[in-house]
Design a protein around this motif. Structure first.
Motif, short mmCIF file in Angstrom:
data_model
loop_
_atom_site.label_atom_id
_atom_site.label_comp_id
_atom_site.label_asym_id
_atom_site.label_seq_id
_atom_site.Cartn_x
_atom_site.Cartn_y
_atom_site.Cartn_z
N LEU A 109 8.65 19.78 9.25
CA LEU A 109 7.95 18.49 9.14
C LEU A 109 8.81 17.45 10.08
CD1 LEU A 109 5.96 16.39 8.17
CD2 LEU A 109 7.26 15.87 6.17
N TYR A 110 10.06 17.43 9.50
CA TYR A 110 11.17 16.59 10.27
C TYR A 110 11.80 17.06 11.10
CZ TYR A 110 10.13 13.51 6.52
OH TYR A 110 9.40 12.67 5.42
N PRO B 6 -2.37 0.99 4.25
CA PRO B 6 -2.33 0.14 2.84
C PRO B 6 -1.37 0.94 1.65
CG PRO B 6 -4.41 1.47 3.44
CD PRO B 6 -3.39 1.53 4.80
N MET B 7 -1.19 2.37 2.14
CA MET B 7 -0.23 2.72 0.97
C MET B 7 0.95 2.31 0.85
SD MET B 7 -0.29 6.87 0.86
CE MET B 7 1.15 7.44 -0.10
N CYS B 8 1.61 2.03 1.92
CA CYS B 8 3.09 1.57 1.78
C CYS B 8 3.20 0.23 2.43
CB CYS B 8 3.92 2.47 2.69
SG CYS B 8 3.36 2.67 4.17
N GLY B 9 2.26 -0.45 3.04
CA GLY B 9 2.27 -1.79 3.54
C GLY B 9 2.82 -1.82 4.97
N ASP B 10 3.31 -0.72 5.34
CA ASP B 10 3.84 -0.56 6.71
C ASP B 10 2.94 -1.23 7.79
OD1 ASP B 10 6.03 0.44 5.74
OD2 ASP B 10 5.55 2.60 6.33
N HIS C 135 7.49 -1.35 11.41
CA HIS C 135 8.56 -0.91 10.67
C HIS C 135 7.79 0.26 9.87
CE1 HIS C 135 6.99 -3.30 7.23
NE2 HIS C 135 7.06 -4.16 8.19
N GLY C 136 8.52 1.35 9.89
CA GLY C 136 7.99 2.28 8.71
C GLY C 136 8.72 3.48 8.53
N CYS C 137 8.18 4.45 8.24
CA CYS C 137 8.84 5.99 7.85
C CYS C 137 9.46 6.44 9.20
CB CYS C 137 8.05 6.63 7.06
SG CYS C 137 6.49 7.27 7.90
N ALA C 138 9.99 7.51 9.00
CA ALA C 138 10.46 8.20 10.26
C ALA C 138 9.27 8.87 10.90
CB ALA C 138 11.43 9.40 9.79
N ILE C 139 8.23 9.14 10.31
CA ILE C 139 7.05 9.82 10.96
C ILE C 139 6.29 8.76 11.97
CG2 ILE C 139 4.73 10.96 10.64
CD1 ILE C 139 7.32 12.76 9.65
N TYR D 136 0.65 18.07 5.96
CA TYR D 136 0.98 17.09 4.50
C TYR D 136 -0.23 15.85 4.73
CZ TYR D 136 5.45 19.45 4.45
OH TYR D 136 6.33 20.52 4.07
N ARG E 264 0.67 12.46 4.83
CA ARG E 264 1.51 11.71 6.00
C ARG E 264 0.75 11.50 7.07
NH1 ARG E 264 6.67 11.67 4.56
NH2 ARG E 264 6.83 9.86 5.91
N CYS F 85 0.52 8.02 8.29
CA CYS F 85 1.75 7.54 8.90
C CYS F 85 1.80 7.97 10.39
CB CYS F 85 2.99 8.33 8.28
SG CYS F 85 2.92 8.28 6.48
N HIS G 238 13.25 5.23 4.88
CA HIS G 238 11.93 4.84 4.33
C HIS G 238 11.46 5.52 3.09
CE1 HIS G 238 7.71 3.66 4.09
NE2 HIS G 238 7.91 2.73 4.77
N HIS H 28 9.09 6.51 2.00
CA HIS H 28 7.84 7.70 2.17
C HIS H 28 8.77 9.07 2.48
CE1 HIS H 28 3.53 6.61 3.24
NE2 HIS H 28 3.76 6.26 1.97
N ASP H 29 9.77 8.85 3.39
CA ASP H 29 10.60 9.75 3.71
C ASP H 29 11.48 10.38 2.30
OD1 ASP H 29 9.82 10.03 6.37
OD2 ASP H 29 11.22 8.42 6.75
N GLY I 169 6.24 3.45 -1.64
CA GLY I 169 5.28 2.54 -1.47
C GLY I 169 5.58 1.19 -2.09
N HIS I 170 4.37 0.36 -2.19
CA HIS I 170 4.65 -0.95 -2.76
C HIS I 170 4.27 -0.92 -4.20
CE1 HIS I 170 0.24 -1.07 -2.26
NE2 HIS I 170 0.45 -1.33 -0.90
N GLN J 36 2.97 -6.10 -3.93
CA GLN J 36 3.49 -6.40 -2.54
C GLN J 36 4.22 -7.68 -2.39
OE1 GLN J 36 0.33 -6.44 0.46
NE2 GLN J 36 0.12 -4.08 0.36
N THR K 272 9.43 -3.97 2.09
CA THR K 272 8.12 -3.39 2.47
C THR K 272 7.96 -2.53 0.94
OG1 THR K 272 8.16 -3.74 4.64
CG2 THR K 272 6.35 -2.72 3.69
N SER K 273 8.72 -1.70 0.91
CA SER K 273 8.27 -0.43 -0.19
C SER K 273 9.66 -0.12 -0.51
CB SER K 273 7.50 0.37 0.62
OG SER K 273 8.46 1.34 1.56
#
Lengths: 148, 442
Positions: free
Chosen positions: A8-9, A38-42, A65-69, A125, A128, A131, B376, B378-379, B394-395, B399, B408-409
């Motif tokens: 994955l990574y 909407p799941m994480c607000g990213d 901004h967000g996760c590595a993916i 996944y 994900r 993402c 992050h 999620h990771d 997540g949030h 929020q 953010t999360s």
């Protein structure tokens, strides 16, 4: 660490997430789209930059901004979307969607997607996929407002 | 053939006065077969009970036995099963009401806490439109009136009040948070005043773990005759609750966070308030007489229970309450408190990890949300899942709270009676490895 997690990574994904390409919105641009997971607000915003003839997409800049993916995916998208006609952009989005929804069945079309095929592992996944898709959905949305 | 009489839960786990210990927790875990699952080659460590808890066999069996022996619609029909189902449904109400310090007519079944909170918001909204007549007049709100919430509210105890304010012209205000994750009581004192009609607050934050001084807020609200609505989702499952003694006017909680099924929750309302509140959902089962032009309504709680009810879910929730009672909810609270401190202390000791909310040594709910520098949530969650550890990322449906702390999360580990020190330690070991895997320590 399990081999699943490493698939994955992949190293190329971690590299892109740490040193993303095309990050930072460039002035100008013919169309823009902001997408939220909407799941994480990213959040992610992309901007399509036309070439001098205003018929082709010269490049895509982005911020967010967000996760590595999600960050790696935006960076890989930037590398893919260079000097393309709108229909070529659409074809790459379609190829990405086919790969990311394949649940591990598709390795991705390297000719169209380049290094972005390294995201194929994400398709296993389900949680994900959003993402990885964020940047591509944003470009697809912006493309509808790109008028040559 | 009463299901209650057949259930062996109380006999199986005689209530003890000794603190809950590991040996007993290991026995309890056998009641939750899902906890023996393996995930990604590892034993499951379920650290997500604040999102939804797991259900013991007693709860599954109670629902199944009801469905096998007595299933029927309640409060209609005169056949034997209908009578039996109605009796069990109302017995379940009595069990759950007793568990939270309510009279039977003060406990309204809802689908979940979100619906319970909306029931209050729409009831007040309808009163403001003139429904419910003179009896409902005290509920009317409009321009110039204020609804006070807090910055730590879950979306379920925020969005319904935003909507109520938008519909009525009332003003929504929010009590702020201090850097340590506690409510700014100076804000509360300043904000709760003559214009305040409603104060909507959570008993405990599902992100920060902060336990709010509900008594103090009730006193501030009482001084200005404001109605207090309590989001009790994170307190009813984890500590002894007596809404009447607490003095709140309304309170909402969900079954699935307290070993019960999804699709069932409850609203507590003081009897005189429920008696005056106009209905939210209307239709069958909540009326006395209906003509083509209008209808008269049943008294509470049925006035608020329109349509076919969630009967087996209510019966299963009562079984969950008996299970919690048989262990002792205060003993569960103490177990979670000590495990929770182990979590916080452990996370505070990991470089690059920031715990949200009260630091170690301060009383908090048995959950911890945290941020990992450079990775992050999620990771973080994905990395933990690879080792069989289930956490929320997540949030967390909060929020504004995350925005308050400029993130953010976050990642959240939450505990319940079935979690063990070994699970906490396995979790901490894994969090320790996160930053290296993602290269965030370089």
């Amino acid at each position: 660490m399990s081999s699943e997690l490493e698939s994955l990574y992949r190293e190329v994904i971690l590299d892109h997430s740490r040193r993303p390409h095309g990050r930072g919105l460039v002035d100008g641009g013919a169309a823009e789209s902001r997408q939220v997971n909407p799941m994480c607000g990213d959040e992610l915003t992309v901007r399509l930059h036309p070439d001098a003839t205003c018929t082709r997409i010269a490049s895509v800049s982005w911020t967010g901004h967000g996760c590595a993916i999600s960050q790696a995916s935006a960076s890989l998208l930037h590398d893919v979307m260079l000097d393309l006609e709108p229909n070529e952009v659409a074809a790459r989005i379609a190829a990405f969607r086919e790969m990311i929804r394949s649940r591990g069945q598709s390795a991705g079309d390297e000719e169209l997607l380049g290094d972005a095929v390294s995201l194929a592992g994400v398709s296993r996944y389900v949680a994900r996929i959003k993402c990885a898709s964020l940047a591509w959905v944003a470009v697809e949305d912006a493309l509808q407002r790109f008028e040559p | 053939m009463s299901v209650q009489e057949q259930l062996p839960d109380v006999r199986q786990h005689p209530k003890s006065v000794e603190p809950l210990g590991l040996a007993e927790v290991e026995r309890l875990r056998a009641d939750f077969p899902i906890l023996a699952e393996r995930v990604n080659g590892h034993p499951l460590s379920y650290l997500d009970s604040a999102a939804t808890s797991q259900r013991p066999l007693h709860v599954l069996d109670a629902e199944r036995e009801f469905l096998l022996q007595a299933n029927a619609a309640v409060h209609r029909g005169a056949h034997t099963l209908a009578a039996e189902a109605t009796e069990q449904f109302e017995a379940a109400r009595a069990t759950v009401a007793r568990f939270v310090g309510a009279q039977v007519n003060e406990l309204v079944w809802t689908s979940n806490a979100t619906e319970a909170l909306n029931l209050v918001a729409y009831g007040i909204s309808n009163a403001s439109l003139g429904r419910g007549g003179a009896a409902a007049a005290p509920f009317r709100i409009g321009p110039g009136d204020e609804i006070v919430v807090t910055e730590m509210e879950h979306h379920a105890n925020l969005v319904p009040w935003q909507e109520l304010a938008a519909r009525t012209g009332a003003t929504l205000r929010a009590i702020g948070l201090a850097d340590d994750g506690t409510l700014r009581m100076d804000d509360a004192v300043e904000m709760i005043g003559e214009r305040t009609r409603l104060v909507c607050v959570t008993a405990a934050s599902n992100v920060l773990g902060t336990i709010n001084p509900v008594e103090e807020i009730v006193a501030l609200a009482a001084a200005v005759s404001a109605i207090v609505v309590l989001d009790a989702c994170q307190s009813v499952p984890h500590r002894a609750t007596d809404f009447a003694a607490l003095g709140v006017d309304f309170a909402a909680f969900s079954g699935h966070k307290m070993l019960g099924p999804t699709g069932i929750g409850a609203l507590y309302g003081r009897a005189e308030l429920l008696a005056a509140l106009p209905p939210f959902l209307t239709g069958g089962s909540m009326i006395t007489t209906v003509t083509l032009q209008e209808a008269e309504y049943l008294p509470p709680p049925q006035r608020f229970e329109a349509g076919t009810q969630r009967v087996s879910q209510a019966i299963a929730l009562a079984a969950a309450v008996r299970y919690l009672d048989s262990v002792g909810v205060e003993r569960i609270h103490e177990w979670e408190r000590s495990l929770g401190q182990r979590l916080v202390v452990g996370l505070e000791g990991i470089a690059g990890v920031r715990v949200l909310g009260p630091q170690s040594g301060i009383d908090r709910a048995g959950l911890v949300a945290f941020e990992v520098d450079g990775v992050h949530s999620h990771d973080v969650g994905q990395f933990l899942d690879d080792r069989g550890i289930a956490v929320r990322v997540g949030h967390h449906c909060a929020q504004p709270l995350h925005r308050r702390y400029r993130i953010t999360s976050s990642t959240r580990a939450s505990l319940y009676l079935y979690n063990t020190p070994d699970e906490v330690d396995a979790f901490l070991d894994s969090v320790h490895d996160v930053r290296a895997f993602f290269g965030a320590d370089r």
